[in-house]
Design an enzyme around this catalytic site. Sequence first.
Site, PDB file in Angstrom:
ATOM      1  N   LYS A  30       0.847  -1.210   0.000  1.00  0.00           N
ATOM      2  CA  LYS A  30       0.000   0.000   0.000  1.00  0.00           C
ATOM      3  C   LYS A  30       0.876   1.251   0.000  1.00  0.00           C
ATOM      4  CE  LYS A  30      -3.741  -2.441   2.281  1.00  0.00           C
ATOM      5  NZ  LYS A  30      -4.453  -2.750   3.537  1.00  0.00           N
ATOM      6  N   ASP A  35     -11.396   2.014   3.277  1.00  0.00           N
ATOM      7  CA  ASP A  35     -11.617   0.560   3.233  1.00  0.00           C
ATOM      8  C   ASP A  35     -13.107   0.241   3.073  1.00  0.00           C
ATOM      9  OD1 ASP A  35      -9.255  -0.869   3.247  1.00  0.00           O
ATOM     10  OD2 ASP A  35      -9.038  -0.851   5.432  1.00  0.00           O
ATOM     11  N   GLN A  68      -5.127  -1.186   9.709  1.00  0.00           N
ATOM     12  CA  GLN A  68      -4.821  -2.522   9.204  1.00  0.00           C
ATOM     13  C   GLN A  68      -5.287  -3.586  10.203  1.00  0.00           C
ATOM     14  OE1 GLN A  68      -3.405  -3.088   6.052  1.00  0.00           O
ATOM     15  NE2 GLN A  68      -3.991  -5.190   6.490  1.00  0.00           N
TER      16      GLN A  68
END
Length: 240
Positions: A6, A73, A50
Amino acid sequence: MYVNNKKKACEYIGIESFEYLMDAGTSQEELLSLIDRLNKDSAVSGILCQLPLPDHIDEQAVINAIDPKKDVDAFHPVNVGKIMTGNYDFVPCTPAGVMELIKESGIDIEAKECVVVGRSNIVGKPMAMLLLHKNGTVTVCHSKTADLAEKTRKADILVAAVGIPNFIKGDMIKPGAVVIDVGINRIAPKKLVGDVEFESAEPAAGAITPVPGGVGPMTIAMLMKNTLKAAVINHDREAE
Ligand code: NDP
């Protein structure tokens, strides 16, 4: 691996990324306070935490704390609800990546039998909704599904998101089907395999994604797309 990829993608396309590596013993309050700070920071367009988190932290509370307009997300309940209605800003990155692969391959979803194996909030459920929005006829399978192979053999489009190495075998696939392997399973220090047994599935499938290199890079690409969208949304919001 995920976080590094990422960061690299951000660097490649010119998005500045900030990483907050926190100790495993960090309290929930400390994490929520960081999120609150980032929510208020106008230099930050997108936030992701995360997962998974250590057991002492309530994952849903953390997801709920992220400003839905910075939730790249698309895990916040507001964004999950929007996906249900089909009127959304952000789509979860992995299902979005699968949809992009299907579209760019010129595969029509309408009226097709679509079978999604896996019903997680991150992959399986939103995947099913996106296929439904494109007029696929969708079956969602899970660990309690009876006679799974009978379901998968009906699929024109089969999406595997199970988390078990080589779980879908060639004899579970309808000849000519589109097979999309979301799974990423590390079976040795340098060996990643998907949820589909590629060797037996590839001869049966009409099209198939590899692991590594299939859905994984698309997930990152869709994260970049969501972040760009978040930048536009937050810029417009500040201008109001
Ligand atoms: P989860 O563990 O959250 O969900 C797995 C799903 O598979 C569950 O719904 C479970 O059913 C179902 N399942 C488990 N065993 C069986 C079985 N024997 N038969 C049928 N269904 C079964 O995993 P995720 O959805 O988060 O991830 C799935 C895979 O995708 C993993 O390999 C993960 O690493 C990978 N992944 C890849 C990404 C990418 O970028 N390519 C991104 C995210 C994930 P039940 O609900 O009944 O327990």
